[in-house]
Design an enzyme around this catalytic site. Structure first.
Site, PDB file in Angstrom:
ATOM      1  N   HIS A  35      29.066  61.322  15.162  1.00 24.42           N
ATOM      2  CA  HIS A  35      29.934  60.585  16.099  1.00 24.42           C
ATOM      3  C   HIS A  35      29.214  59.395  16.730  1.00 24.42           C
ATOM      4  O   HIS A  35      29.865  58.501  17.257  1.00 24.42           O
ATOM      5  CB  HIS A  35      30.586  61.521  17.130  1.00 24.42           C
ATOM      6  N   ASP A  50      27.582  67.525  12.651  1.00 23.41           N
ATOM      7  CA  ASP A  50      27.637  66.246  13.367  1.00 23.41           C
ATOM      8  C   ASP A  50      26.324  65.455  13.254  1.00 23.41           C
ATOM      9  O   ASP A  50      25.576  65.316  14.213  1.00 23.41           O
ATOM     10  CB  ASP A  50      27.982  66.507  14.836  1.00 23.41           C
ATOM     11  N   SER A  91      23.684  62.919  22.997  1.00 24.64           N
ATOM     12  CA  SER A  91      24.133  63.080  21.626  1.00 24.64           C
ATOM     13  C   SER A  91      23.101  62.494  20.693  1.00 24.64           C
ATOM     14  O   SER A  91      22.662  61.365  20.887  1.00 24.64           O
ATOM     15  CB  SER A  91      25.462  62.373  21.408  1.00 24.64           C
TER      16      SER A  91
HETATM   17  N1  ARG Z   1      32.013  65.854  22.861  1.00 28.13           N
HETATM   18  C1  ARG Z   1      30.995  65.126  22.181  1.00 28.13           C
HETATM   19  C2  ARG Z   1      30.549  63.941  23.050  1.00 28.13           C
HETATM   20  O1  ARG Z   1      30.881  63.876  24.185  1.00 28.13           O
HETATM   21  C3  ARG Z   1      31.439  64.718  20.822  1.00 28.13           C
HETATM   22  C4  ARG Z   1      32.471  63.649  20.770  1.00 28.13           C
HETATM   23  C5  ARG Z   1      32.917  63.208  19.414  1.00 28.13           C
HETATM   24  N2  ARG Z   1      33.727  64.163  18.715  1.00 28.13           N
HETATM   25  C6  ARG Z   1      35.083  64.249  18.811  1.00 28.13           C
HETATM   26  N3  ARG Z   1      35.682  65.210  18.167  1.00 28.13           N
HETATM   27  N4  ARG Z   1      35.803  63.437  19.528  1.00 28.13           N
HETATM   28  O2  ARG Z   1      30.254  62.850  22.693  1.00 28.13           O
HETATM   29  N1  GLU Z   2      28.796  64.298  22.851  1.00 27.77           N
HETATM   30  C1  GLU Z   2      28.064  63.806  23.971  1.00 27.77           C
HETATM   31  C2  GLU Z   2      27.417  62.448  23.725  1.00 27.77           C
HETATM   32  O1  GLU Z   2      27.946  61.627  23.039  1.00 27.77           O
HETATM   33  C3  GLU Z   2      27.084  64.812  24.377  1.00 27.77           C
HETATM   34  C4  GLU Z   2      27.843  65.866  25.000  1.00 27.77           C
HETATM   35  C5  GLU Z   2      27.624  65.907  26.468  1.00 27.77           C
HETATM   36  O2  GLU Z   2      28.268  65.200  27.235  1.00 27.77           O
HETATM   37  O3  GLU Z   2      26.747  66.719  26.773  1.00 27.77           O
HETATM   38  O4  GLU Z   2      26.415  62.110  24.280  1.00 27.77           O
END
Ligand code: ARG
Ligand code: GLU
Length: 690
Positions: free
Chosen positions: A84, A221, A625
């Site tokens: 991502h 990921d 991330s």
């Molecule tokens: N929750 C993770 C973050 O905050 C992954 C986001 C990307 N993935 C998604 N399914 N939208 O960045």
């Molecule tokens: N998916 C998040 C990022 O892009 C990390 C998840 C979080 O917020 O801990 O940094």
């Protein structure tokens, strides 16, 4: 005997780890944490983690782009981060003919690696406490404006000095603890970063937004890049003559795997946390702001999804937009719920009461009261601002209108590329429906006194948002690519009369003239009070060890592999396997439709226990991330990519029972290179510990 027993207990207490793994620590202050880390199993020294005299782990960690982390895994600049994090770059190389998002991408040799305009990675050269230098010349008789000017001037001088030798250096001075401390961060920024590999989205985004922020998780990921430098190993713009960067340090990979209780250490760049704010702010977030924004985004997502489900081309166009909107939407749900469940507002109020008693007669007296007053002034404007960004700013043609007008004013040539990239991913029926839904919601959410006059006039004129929409979309030029492409500098006088631009401009001016002054003034004043309140909290709780709030600078978070119990009767194991992917696999459900090759490999047998993801107790945030997850020996065991939604309140308050970070097991990445990408040649440059 008794004495001996007591002695045994007390020495045990000394080494027994404190339960909570809360905290994001400054690498330069590792010496203060290393004893605790070692007590919990870590085998390296503080100098191994961070050093300015020798190569250390920090030299293998980068800020990837403007908001993720990455890690170097070979002596030839090979870099891992999340899928991502690489997503928008993979998307830019994709089209319906060769859809790397859908099918994945694997360079089979160096010359197949794809350059990415605008992508940078930043290595931290050093960080340094510069509080004295930043406040040099300060005297308590100065006004706050004078102090700020002094801080700006001294910081600028420090930055200039730090970046003097050129060669891609960037520096910044960051205020920590609300300006009680200042740190200088010096980075070396590389500008030629190429895409090496990415799995198909059905692996890299497996579970999609359905599983996002959730456990059990089975997302692969990751994506793979390579850093290039000029012949002297210095940062350079993209050039065919560039060569793979030779890093000071790269991670060794451990394939030994993880089990419950294992020490874990996340080294990365968390973006923003607010652990020390007072109850009023936490209350606003959990009871007002989060619920309202969640509701607005639910409406928007439902509209996008309806059209995406109906048409594959629309799905490609809106996949990235949808993911962006839904990500925070789901996070806020966990955040609000977690704060309420932990009774953080009440706990903070009680703390504030104790603080108030203690502060009587000290220089900290009256701070809580001041903050109360400032927050009461701030929230109505801030709520209006948040409603504005979540509604009006969600209408796509309004953003186009504003960028086109500024392009016509400043750089008419650029209108063409603006239009090309906008219309590539634009689907008008979605935009129109969002227009109506969002402006109706704005009308409903805001008190009359908090709406722009223009908005009220238009509603009166048209009778309803929907008739306004019909008229606007039939008259604006911003839905027509050819009309936008044909625009010339001299057209700007007409373009500003376009109804889409008018609407954008009316709201923007209202925000600019009415909300912004209040928001900015209260921000400054609140921050100023926080400087004292922060220092006050540190004096009030002398024995507590404080860590500075996250600000996208490099931090260390350590913890251990651990499951959790999200609700009565449910216990989560901390590891997931390929078996779970096959259990979720369903060709009918987009988020769970895996590539046929993965089904075939599984069917051959022998891969049931292939590890995929794991949970740990590290305190992480957005920005972490792509961060390396490191074991007790300092070797790479995973890549952080998410938290569980039940723990996302950790940006405000950390609950050791619920806060878990989610990582991809490094062995699943290796599995993908071998079985999905058939790019085993990459193993030759990696170093394996076992
Ligand atoms: N929750 C993770 C973050 O905050 C992954 C986001 C990307 N993935 C998604 N399914 N939208 O960045
Ligand atoms: N998916 C998040 C990022 O892009 C990390 C998840 C979080 O917020 O801990 O940094």
């Amino acid at each position: 005997m008794k004495r001996l027993f007591l002695f045994a207990i007390s020495s045990l207490l000394l080494v027994l780890p404190v339960k909570a793994d809360e905290g994001m620590w400054l690498p330069a202050l590792m010496s203060q944490r290393i004893a605790d880390m070692q007590a919990k199993g870590f085998k390296l020294s503080a100098e191994d983690v961070y050093s300015i005299n020798q190569a250390s782990l920090k030299d293998a960690v980068v800020l990837f782009g403007g908001g993720c982390t990455g890690e170097v895994v070979s002596d030839e600049g090979l870099l891992f981060t999340n899928h991502h994090c690489g997503y928008s770059y993979i998307q830019r190389h994709s089209s319906v003919e060769h859809d790397y998002l859908k099918d994945g991408f694997w360079a089979m040799s160096r010359d197949e690696e794809l350059p990415n305009r605008g992508l940078t990675v930043s290595f931290l050269d050093r960080m340094e406490d510069v509080t004295n230098a930043v406040l040099k010349g300060y005297s308590p008789s100065m006004t706050e404006e004078e102090r700020q000017q002094l801080v700006r001037d001294n910081s600028a001088a420090l930055i200039k000095e730090a970046t003097a030798d050129g060669k891609g250096l960037r520096a910044s001075v960051e205020a920590l603890f609300y300006g009680n401390q200042y740190y200088l961060f010096v980075y070396r920024v590389f500008r030629d970063v190429r895409l090496v590999g990415a799995p198909p989205s059905s692996i890299g985004k497996f579970g999609g937004d359905t599983d996002n922020w959730m456990w059990p998780r089975h997302t692969g990921d990751f994506s793979i890049f390579r850093i290039y430098a000029d012949k002297d190993n210095n940062p350079a713009d993209y050039s065919e003559d560039n060569v793979p960067y030779r890093p000071k340090k790269s991670f060794t990979i451990s394939r030994a795997g993880v089990k419950n209780g294992d020490f874990t250490f996340v080294y990365g760049c968390p973006g923003s946390t607010k652990e020390y704010v007072m109850s009023e702010e936490v209350k606003y977030v959990s009871e007002v702001s989060d619920p309202q924004k969640i509701d607005l985004r639910t409406k928007r997502l439902d509209i996008m999804k309806k059209y995406m489900d109906a048409d594959q081309a629309v799905r490609i166009q809106y996949s990235s937009k949808y993911a962006n909107v839904s990500n925070a939407w789901k996070k806020w749900q966990g955040e609000a719920k977690g704060i309420i469940k932990m009774k953080t507002v009440k706990a903070k109020k009680e703390y504030e009461e104790r603080f108030r008693q203690w502060a009587k007669g000290t220089r900290y007296e009256g701070l809580i009261e001041k903050l109360d007053v400032l927050y009461a002034e701030r929230f109505p404007s801030y709520l209006a601002y948040e409603n504005y960004t979540e509604t009006v700013r969600a209408i796509e043609i309004l953003s186009l209108a504003s960028s086109v007008v500024s392009a016509l004013d400043n750089n008419p040539e650029s209108v063409k590329s603006l239009a090309e990239s906008f219309f590539k991913d634009y689907y008008q029926p979605i935009d129109e429906e969002i227009f109506t839904a969002m402006l109706e919601a704005f009308d409903k959410n805001m008190d009359d006194g908090m709406k722009p006059q223009y908005f009220k006039d238009m509603l009166k004129k048209y009778g309803s948002v929907d008739s306004w929409r019909k008229d606007l979309y039939s008259k604006t030029i911003f839905t027509d690519k050819n009309k936008v492409l044909a625009l010339k500098a001299e057209d700007v006088e007409n373009v500003v009369k376009d109804p889409a631009y008018e609407l954008y401009d009316a709201f923007f001016s209202w925000y600019y003239d009415t909300l912004r002054p209040v928001i900015n003034r209260t921000s400054t004043e609140i921050n100023l009070v926080y400087r004292d309140y922060m220092q006050g909290q540190m004096d009030f709780e002398k024995d507590k060890v404080f860590y500075p709030d996250a600000n996208l600078t490099l931090r260390v978070a350590y913890g251990h592999v651990d499951g959790y119990s999200p609700a009565d009767g449910i216990t989560y194991e901390p590891v997931s396997t390929l078996k779970g992917i096959i259990e979720k696999d369903n060709p009918e459900i987009f988020d769970y439709d895996i590539p046929q090759t993965l089904r075939d490999i599984y069917a051959e047998g022998g891969h049931e226990d292939q590890p995929v993801c794991f949970l740990a107790t590290n305190h992480t945030s957005g920005g972490n991330s792509g961060s390396p997850v490191i074991n007790a020996d300092g070797n790479l065991i995973g890549i952080n990519f998410d938290r569980v939604w039940e723990g996302t309140m950790s940006d405000y308050v950390f609950d050791p029972d619920f806060c878990r970070n989610i990582s991809i097991d490094i062995r699943y990445l290796l599995f993908n290179i071998e079985y999905i990408g058939h790019a085993e040649y990459l193993f030759n440059e990696m170093k394996f510990a076992d």
